[in-house]
Design a protein around this motif. Structure first.
Motif, PDB file in Angstrom:
ATOM      1  N   LEU A 126      -1.676 -62.683   0.919  1.00 46.91           N
ATOM      2  CA  LEU A 126      -0.248 -62.368   1.027  1.00 46.91           C
ATOM      3  C   LEU A 126       0.238 -62.316   2.474  1.00 46.91           C
ATOM      4  CD1 LEU A 126       0.387 -59.694  -1.726  1.00 46.91           C
ATOM      5  CD2 LEU A 126       1.240 -62.027  -1.636  1.00 46.91           C
ATOM      6  N   ALA A 127      -0.575 -61.826   3.366  1.00 46.95           N
ATOM      7  CA  ALA A 127      -0.155 -61.674   4.765  1.00 46.95           C
ATOM      8  C   ALA A 127       0.152 -63.011   5.433  1.00 46.95           C
ATOM      9  CB  ALA A 127      -1.227 -60.927   5.557  1.00 46.95           C
ATOM     10  N   LEU A 171       3.446 -60.625  -5.765  1.00 44.86           N
ATOM     11  CA  LEU A 171       4.277 -59.928  -4.785  1.00 44.86           C
ATOM     12  C   LEU A 171       4.197 -58.416  -4.939  1.00 44.86           C
ATOM     13  CD1 LEU A 171       7.481 -62.171  -4.829  1.00 44.86           C
ATOM     14  CD2 LEU A 171       5.543 -62.267  -3.243  1.00 44.86           C
ATOM     15  N   ARG A 184      10.397 -58.110  -7.631  1.00 42.41           N
ATOM     16  CA  ARG A 184       9.437 -59.212  -7.470  1.00 42.41           C
ATOM     17  C   ARG A 184       9.947 -60.511  -8.079  1.00 42.41           C
ATOM     18  NH1 ARG A 184       4.364 -56.119  -9.709  1.00 42.41           N
ATOM     19  NH2 ARG A 184       4.718 -57.777 -11.175  1.00 42.41           N
ATOM     20  N   GLN A 201       8.073 -65.272   4.443  1.00 43.86           N
ATOM     21  CA  GLN A 201       7.214 -64.097   4.569  1.00 43.86           C
ATOM     22  C   GLN A 201       8.001 -62.794   4.419  1.00 43.86           C
ATOM     23  OE1 GLN A 201       3.892 -64.699   4.652  1.00 43.86           O
ATOM     24  NE2 GLN A 201       3.673 -62.516   4.233  1.00 43.86           N
ATOM     25  N   ARG A 202       9.252 -62.771   4.895  1.00 41.89           N
ATOM     26  CA  ARG A 202      10.081 -61.567   4.707  1.00 41.89           C
ATOM     27  C   ARG A 202      10.305 -61.291   3.224  1.00 41.89           C
ATOM     28  NH1 ARG A 202      12.329 -63.484   9.303  1.00 41.89           N
ATOM     29  NH2 ARG A 202      13.966 -64.667   8.263  1.00 41.89           N
ATOM     30  N   ALA A 230       7.017 -60.025   1.680  1.00 46.47           N
ATOM     31  CA  ALA A 230       6.729 -58.635   2.049  1.00 46.47           C
ATOM     32  C   ALA A 230       7.727 -57.648   1.462  1.00 46.47           C
ATOM     33  CB  ALA A 230       6.693 -58.519   3.567  1.00 46.47           C
ATOM     34  N   THR A 280      11.017 -56.482   4.336  1.00 43.81           N
ATOM     35  CA  THR A 280      10.789 -55.670   5.532  1.00 43.81           C
ATOM     36  C   THR A 280      10.361 -56.500   6.723  1.00 43.81           C
ATOM     37  OG1 THR A 280       8.455 -55.283   5.057  1.00 43.81           O
ATOM     38  CG2 THR A 280      10.052 -53.721   4.108  1.00 43.81           C
ATOM     39  N   GLN A 339       7.403 -56.975   7.378  1.00 41.64           N
ATOM     40  CA  GLN A 339       6.069 -56.497   7.668  1.00 41.64           C
ATOM     41  C   GLN A 339       5.072 -57.129   6.701  1.00 41.64           C
ATOM     42  OE1 GLN A 339       5.545 -54.543  10.365  1.00 41.64           O
ATOM     43  NE2 GLN A 339       7.740 -54.847  10.661  1.00 41.64           N
ATOM     44  N   PRO A 340       3.867 -57.406   7.157  1.00 43.08           N
ATOM     45  CA  PRO A 340       2.881 -57.937   6.228  1.00 43.08           C
ATOM     46  C   PRO A 340       2.604 -56.952   5.108  1.00 43.08           C
ATOM     47  CG  PRO A 340       2.088 -58.060   8.505  1.00 43.08           C
ATOM     48  CD  PRO A 340       3.364 -57.276   8.504  1.00 43.08           C
ATOM     49  N   PRO A 341       2.398 -57.444   3.884  1.00 43.90           N
ATOM     50  CA  PRO A 341       2.069 -56.531   2.789  1.00 43.90           C
ATOM     51  C   PRO A 341       0.723 -55.871   3.024  1.00 43.90           C
ATOM     52  CG  PRO A 341       2.049 -58.816   2.041  1.00 43.90           C
ATOM     53  CD  PRO A 341       2.465 -58.820   3.471  1.00 43.90           C
ATOM     54  N   SER A 342       0.561 -54.678   2.537  1.00 46.49           N
ATOM     55  CA  SER A 342      -0.711 -53.974   2.739  1.00 46.49           C
ATOM     56  C   SER A 342      -1.719 -54.312   1.671  1.00 46.49           C
ATOM     57  CB  SER A 342      -0.482 -52.471   2.753  1.00 46.49           C
ATOM     58  OG  SER A 342       0.270 -52.081   1.635  1.00 46.49           O
TER      59      SER A 342
END
Length: 189
Positions: free
Chosen positions: A74-75, A129, A134, A177-178, A181, A184, A186-189
């Motif tokens: 995902l990142a 996602l 999602r 990618q936004r 994520a 945000t 930010q990369p998903p955790s």
């Protein structure tokens, strides 16, 4: 039409069938026409696919394209999707997604293509996602990928044709990618 180097007869048939079913209504597509475009005999088309209906069903399958598009963590998925789409267009001389929008045919054929696209591409993406909305985000990502494919088709001799695959991914991937994520950035955790 130029075929990729090392393409098998079956791949040439599928490529010709994608073109035929995209450019003509189902009723007007013939095995003979597909064979001629693929540079093979009609009997070879029948040997590999059996019938026009089975050939259409193989063309209406987005599973392989989805496998390729979603084959990244995902990142890095946004960048990967762009690299995959643009590379496929350039090496295989076809877009793995555009046929869902530009195909001709009757209501049933178009509905089948769209339903398969939803099941095999959009729904699979939504499952991966994180976070809220999602399904909406997956639809927007699919729309952006289709838009990228349309842009590359429209500007075949423009700046996007001259740009490297990596550069296009650098510019286009962050927007995807936004959405991946959850908005945000930010990369998903």
């Amino acid at each position: 039409m130029t075929s990729p180097v090392g393409e098998t007869g079956q791949q040439a048939i599928q490529r010709a069938a994608r073109r035929a079913f995209t450019r003509q209504p189902y009723a007007e597509v013939t095995i003979r026409g597909i064979a001629a475009d693929a540079g093979v005999s009609p009997s070879l088309v029948v040997k590999h696919f059996g019938s026009k209906e089975r050939l259409f069903n193989s063309v209406a399958d987005f599973g392989g394209a989805a496998d390729q598009l979603l084959a990244a963590p995902l990142a890095d998925l946004g960048r990967h999707m762009v690299l995959s789409l643009v590379s496929t267009r350039r090496t295989e001389l076809m877009d793995p997604l555009l046929r869902v929008v530009f195909s001709l045919g009757n209501t049933d054929e178009l509905a089948l293509l769209r339903e398969r696209f939803r099941e095999q591409v959009t729904a699979r993406l939504a499952e991966r996602l994180p976070g809220e909305e999602r399904a909406l985000r997956a639809e927007l990502i699919a729309g952006q990928l289709i838009g990228l494919g349309a842009t590359l088709s429209l500007h075949r001799s423009g700046a996007s044709a001259a740009a490297t695959v990596e550069h296009i991914a650098e510019l286009y991937g962050p927007a995807l990618q936004r959405l991946i994520a959850g908005g945000t950035g930010q990369p998903p955790s």
